[in-house]
Design an enzyme around this catalytic site. Structure first.
Site, mmCIF file in Angstrom:
data_model
loop_
_atom_site.group_PDB
_atom_site.id
_atom_site.type_symbol
_atom_site.label_atom_id
_atom_site.label_comp_id
_atom_site.label_asym_id
_atom_site.label_seq_id
_atom_site.Cartn_x
_atom_site.Cartn_y
_atom_site.Cartn_z
ATOM 1 C CD GLU A 82 -7.286 -7.347 -4.273
ATOM 2 O OE1 GLU A 82 -6.401 -6.478 -4.147
ATOM 3 O OE2 GLU A 82 -7.448 -8.268 -3.457
ATOM 4 C CD GLU A 141 -8.228 -11.586 -1.651
ATOM 5 O OE1 GLU A 141 -7.477 -10.602 -1.794
ATOM 6 O OE2 GLU A 141 -8.738 -11.910 -0.565
ATOM 7 C CG HIS A 151 -1.842 -1.136 1.299
ATOM 8 N ND1 HIS A 151 -1.777 -2.108 2.264
ATOM 9 C CD2 HIS A 151 -2.869 -1.472 0.489
ATOM 10 C CE1 HIS A 151 -2.733 -3.004 2.044
ATOM 11 N NE2 HIS A 151 -3.397 -2.641 0.973
ATOM 12 C CG ASP A 184 -7.795 -12.356 3.375
ATOM 13 O OD1 ASP A 184 -8.314 -12.513 2.264
ATOM 14 O OD2 ASP A 184 -7.632 -11.238 3.894
ATOM 15 C CG ASP A 216 1.896 -1.435 3.404
ATOM 16 O OD1 ASP A 216 1.583 -1.388 4.615
ATOM 17 O OD2 ASP A 216 1.212 -2.015 2.544
ATOM 18 C CG HIS A 258 -11.811 -10.296 -3.133
ATOM 19 N ND1 HIS A 258 -11.061 -9.199 -3.519
ATOM 20 C CD2 HIS A 258 -11.550 -10.462 -1.808
ATOM 21 C CE1 HIS A 258 -10.396 -8.725 -2.478
ATOM 22 N NE2 HIS A 258 -10.667 -9.482 -1.430
ATOM 23 C CG ASP A 315 -4.495 -10.459 0.439
ATOM 24 O OD1 ASP A 315 -3.912 -10.335 1.538
ATOM 25 O OD2 ASP A 315 -5.301 -9.608 0.010
ATOM 26 C CG ASP A 330 -11.685 -11.198 2.255
ATOM 27 O OD1 ASP A 330 -11.331 -12.368 2.046
ATOM 28 O OD2 ASP A 330 -11.167 -10.214 1.677
HETATM 29 C C1 XUL Z 1 -8.957 -6.694 0.786
HETATM 30 C C2 XUL Z 1 -7.749 -7.052 0.063
HETATM 31 C C3 XUL Z 1 -6.629 -6.075 0.140
HETATM 32 C C4 XUL Z 1 -6.003 -5.806 -1.176
HETATM 33 C C5 XUL Z 1 -4.934 -4.771 -1.163
HETATM 34 O O1 XUL Z 1 -9.914 -7.651 0.812
HETATM 35 O O2 XUL Z 1 -7.665 -8.120 -0.495
HETATM 36 O O3 XUL Z 1 -5.678 -6.567 1.016
HETATM 37 O O4 XUL Z 1 -5.433 -6.975 -1.662
HETATM 38 O O5 XUL Z 1 -5.347 -3.599 -0.653
HETATM 39 MN MN MN Z 2 -6.284 -9.001 -1.843
#
Ligand code: XUL
Ligand code: MN
Length: 343
Positions: A173, A209, A49, A249, A52, A212, A282, A247
């Site tokens: 994304e 992703e 980001h 992850d 970051d 997602h 991610d 979400d």
């Molecule tokens: C949010 C997500 C974020 C993006 C980057 O769901 O996946 O981490 O990948 O901002």
């Molecule tokens: Mn992501």
């Protein structure tokens, strides 16, 4: 031609385990400490980001510039490369109700200025990729914003950045919900439709992703296929997700191995990575992990990807084709499940 995959993750993927219901469970590693993990865990790419890279995206540019140069040096010294920069537009007060689609002209002005700085940061750390995760570009309730004007604002934002720097590429994304109730551009299909309306469609693509797509009720490998056909799959965030909830992850493949296998299949069979695309992961460490063991989700996800890659490469393609031709999908089911079980 087989791909030698390169892997990436972001510094946020090593974290202290806090969640909306409880505080940190382990101390944070410093950014410099996190960088040391990359090579050890088998990763070459760092996702960022804007904040970051720099201490604060609201600092004067001269300070941000020197922060970014310092990070570039840290990357170069370690043989790491920056994969992308994503402006973190959703944490600042200005982005309380969406940044790009905010009803406030002042918030939209802030957003564009900050996004341009993210492009400048990307240039310093050596990447052309700008990721747009439109976190709050949606609504908590339908009547809060004008939906048509909001779509226009997303296109205008992309146009402004594409014109600001002719080298960059924008990778959308998309995610259907969270933190918002409903996102305006919930899927890769919606996003690539908008990409074609920008001033430079060839410089707009997608990052998909897994979680997602699943949250949108879609199969991630089909979403990837959709973007691959259009030569628009420029990055992935592989992970896993147990049903339709927040979400999660989770580590890649830990919920549904067959779904993960199909993602590796579609990537491998379509030359993903041959133009330098990274396999991004991610994934989040479980809150219950101790600090010393809080990077396992990354090495595990990579290992699962590579093991599934072996399975994709060793699958008897002729058998698959034969079963497709005879439409014996029951036998195809068994073939795939047996293959996943090593039988
Ligand atoms: C949010 C997500 C974020 C993006 C980057 O769901 O996946 O981490 O990948 O901002
Ligand atoms: Mn992501």
């Amino acid at each position: 031609m087989t791909t030698n995959y390169r892997f990436s993750f972001g510094p946020w993927n090593i974290h202290s385990g806090s969640d909306p219901f409880g505080p940190a469970m382990r101390d944070e590693f410093t950014f410099a400490e996190k960088l040391e993990f990359y090579k050890k865990l088998g990763f070459d790419g760092v996702q960022f980001h804007d904040d970051d890279v720099v201490t604060s995206a609201d600092d004067p540019w001269t300070k941000q510039e020197s922060d970014a140069k310092r990070v570039r040096q840290l990357l170069d010294e370690r043989g790491l490369v920056a994969e992308f920069v994503a402006p973190r537009l959703w944490e600042n007060e200005m982005g309380i109700d969406g940044s790009i689609t905010s009803n406030s002209p002042e918030a939209r002005k802030y957003t564009l200025e900050r996004s341009k700085r993210a492009v400048d940061i990307a240039q310093i750390i050596g990447t052309k990729n700008i990721v747009l995760w439109p976190a709050r570009e949606g609504t908590y309730m339908r009547e809060a914003k004008d939906p048509v004007a909001s779509i226009g604002r997303l296109v205008e934002w992309m146009n402004a950045l594409l014109e600001y720097n002719k080298d960059i590429r924008i990778l959308g994304e998309m995610k259907p919900n969270e933190p918002m109730d409903q996102a305006y551009v919930p899927t890769v299909g919606h996003f690539l439709g908008l990409a074609s309306l920008t001033v430079a469609p060839s410089r707009v693509g997608a990052l998909i992703e897994s979680a997602h797509s699943i949250l949108a009720g879609l199969d991630p490998s089909d979403d990837m296929a959709y973007a691959l056909y259009q030569k628009k799959l420029w990055s992935v965030h592989l992970n896993d997700q147990n049903g339709l909830k927040f979400d999660e992850d989770k580590s890649f493949g830990v919920v549904d191995l067959r779904r993960a296998f199909n993602q590796v299949w579609v990537l491998e069979r379509n030359g993903y990575g041959q133009n330098g695309e990274f396999v991004g992961l991610d994934v989040k460490a479980l809150r219950t992990q101790s600090k010393e063991k809080s990077t396992k989700h990354l090495s595990n996800s990579r290992e699962i990807f590579l093991k599934l890659l072996d399975l994709v490469r060793s699958l008897d393609v002729k058998k698959v084709e034969g079963l497709r031709a005879s439409r014996d999908y029951e036998e195809l089911d068994l073939l795939i499940v047996n293959h996943l079980m090593g039988k």
